[in-house]
Design an enzyme around this catalytic site. Structure first.
Site, PDB file in Angstrom:
ATOM      1  N   CYS A 163      -6.344 103.870  53.625  1.00 47.59           N
ATOM      2  CA  CYS A 163      -6.806 102.273  54.015  1.00 47.59           C
ATOM      3  C   CYS A 163      -6.230 101.893  54.985  1.00 47.59           C
ATOM      4  O   CYS A 163      -5.308 100.480  54.795  1.00 47.59           O
ATOM      5  CB  CYS A 163      -7.176 102.079  52.993  1.00 47.59           C
ATOM      6  SG  CYS A 163      -7.832 100.228  52.425  1.00 47.59           S
ATOM      7  N   CYS A 182      -6.788  97.899  53.098  1.00 52.75           N
ATOM      8  CA  CYS A 182      -5.835  97.993  51.976  1.00 52.75           C
ATOM      9  C   CYS A 182      -4.363  97.479  52.239  1.00 52.75           C
ATOM     10  O   CYS A 182      -3.069  96.746  52.051  1.00 52.75           O
ATOM     11  CB  CYS A 182      -6.048  98.790  51.192  1.00 52.75           C
ATOM     12  SG  CYS A 182      -7.407  99.422  51.083  1.00 52.75           S
ATOM     13  N   ASP A 183      -3.712  98.511  53.490  1.00 55.66           N
ATOM     14  CA  ASP A 183      -1.934  98.634  53.053  1.00 55.66           C
ATOM     15  C   ASP A 183      -1.913  98.406  54.337  1.00 55.66           C
ATOM     16  O   ASP A 183      -0.311  97.769  54.696  1.00 55.66           O
ATOM     17  CB  ASP A 183      -1.358 100.136  53.065  1.00 55.66           C
ATOM     18  CG  ASP A 183      -2.128 100.549  51.831  1.00 55.66           C
ATOM     19  OD1 ASP A 183      -2.331  99.696  50.647  1.00 55.66           O
ATOM     20  OD2 ASP A 183      -2.106 101.516  51.808  1.00 55.66           O
TER      21      ASP A 183
END
Ligand code: NAP
Length: 319
Positions: free
Chosen positions: A146, A149-150
């Site tokens: 992701c 997200c990261d």
């Protein structure tokens, strides 16, 4: 992020719903909206990912009604609020077993048990893994599924992205906000992604491509330091230093709990053009049942269709 207020987490009890929706992505929340507007007071079990995979996307540019695009998590939040406005109850709970052998259907969850007169299955799909040495050990230490997200963790770092589809290019382009370079490693010399994303990626100075190549190992101890590569045409092996490995090589539908109870095809729940599964009263929508389109708008449409059919079914049954 999502509004979790009002979610019930009541323990170990059996409750009944006329319409129980499994999954809170675009398909599940659209189904909930339609069932709620039919005054069926649907209950939605979110699973672990409220908003579904779409919520993990930074910006969605192809959902109609948002000419400037909309944040994935924002869109999920709007779907949820709209369904709740008409009486849907969204619960932070995961189903892990179902009994579809008779009505009312039974659904066993982390928090207890539900019976339901009709079920709408919208459990989505999970990202595929490469299955190479180092991948499991280094997940969260440089290996990610992701970008949204990261990505932030890779500020001023080098990353590689695996895959040649829309997800790989979209997420790869997002990662250029943080990373100094994004190298897309694809097993063929032709991308599967749509034309707009291909053009953007090819024009982006931070994006490079390594063609006809697969990763055979992800190397590192405390964190990723390099990937081992193999050219599938020449067989030549090499190493490529990197701080991060983002894997976008497709998804597998989350349908394991329905195996043996519903007709399936290639892991997807088999539905007809009205979202009917092989069990009357059970409907499926979104990526659990769609091996082809996999778009937010098509999943939402399938969810709406499933709820319309569930409503008709309950009317006919006199429930
Ligand atoms: P996808 O379209 O299935 O693409 C997966 C990519 O990974 C393909 O390029 C595939 O290579 C490669 N791949 C598969 N298995 C591999 C392996 N074991 N090792 C290395 N590479 C592997 O998946 P996706 O990109 O996640 O997209 C899924 C669906 O969502 C699609 O319908 C897509 O259009 C949609 N989507 C749309 C948007 C958007 O509209 N903006 C954004 C994201 C996703 P091959 O090409 O050789 O098969």
């Amino acid at each position: 992020m999502f509004n979790l207020s009002g979610l019930s987490t009541s323990k170990a009890e059996s409750r009944h719903a006329k319409v129980l929706v499994l999954g809170a992505g675009p398909a599940g929340l659209s189904a909930a909206l339609y069932a709620a507007r039919a005054e069926l007071a649907p209950v939605v079990l979110t699973g672990t990912q409220i908003g579904g995979q779409a919520a993990l996307t930074h910006t969605i540019e192809n959902y109609p009604g948002f000419p400037e695009g909309v944040g994935g998590s924002e869109l999920g939040d709007l779907f949820q609020k709209q369904a709740e406005r008409f009486g849907a109850l969204v619960e932070f709970d995961s189903a892990h077993r179902v009994d579809l052998s008779r009505r009312p259907f039974k659904v066993f969850t982390d928090n207890g048990e539900f019976t339901a007169d009709s079920l709408i299955l919208a459990t989505g799909a999970s990202p595929n893994h490469l299955g190479v040495p180092g991948e499991v050990e280094l997940t969260g230490k440089g290996v990610s599924y992701c970008g949204t997200c990261d990505g932030w963790f890779f500020k001023d770092r080098k990353v590689v992205v695996v895959g040649g589809g829309d997800s790989a290019l979209e997420e790869g382009l997002f990662l250029t906000r943080f990373a100094t370079s994004v190298t897309i490693i694809h097993r063929r010399d032709e991308l599967r992604a749509g034309a707009i994303l291909q053009t953007r990626a090819k024009e982006n100075l931070k994006v490079d491509f390594i063609w006809d190549t697969v990763i055979t190992e992800i190397v590192g101890t405390e964190k990723v330091t390099e990937v081992r590569l193999k050219n599938v045409k020449t067989g030549k092996e090499s190493s490529f230093p990197t701080d991060g490995v983002f894997v976008f090589i497709g998804h597998t539908p989350n349908t394991q709990m329905f195996e043996g109870q519903l007709e399936m095809e290639g892991g997807y729940i088999k539905v007809n053009d009205r979202m009917h599964t092989s069990v009357p009263g059970v409907y499926a929508s979104g990526e659990t049942a769609d091996s082809h389109f996999k778009q937010v708008v098509t999943s939402a449409g399938m969810g709406a269709a499933a709820a319309i059919e569930a409503t008709r079914f309950l009317e006919q049954e006199g429930d």
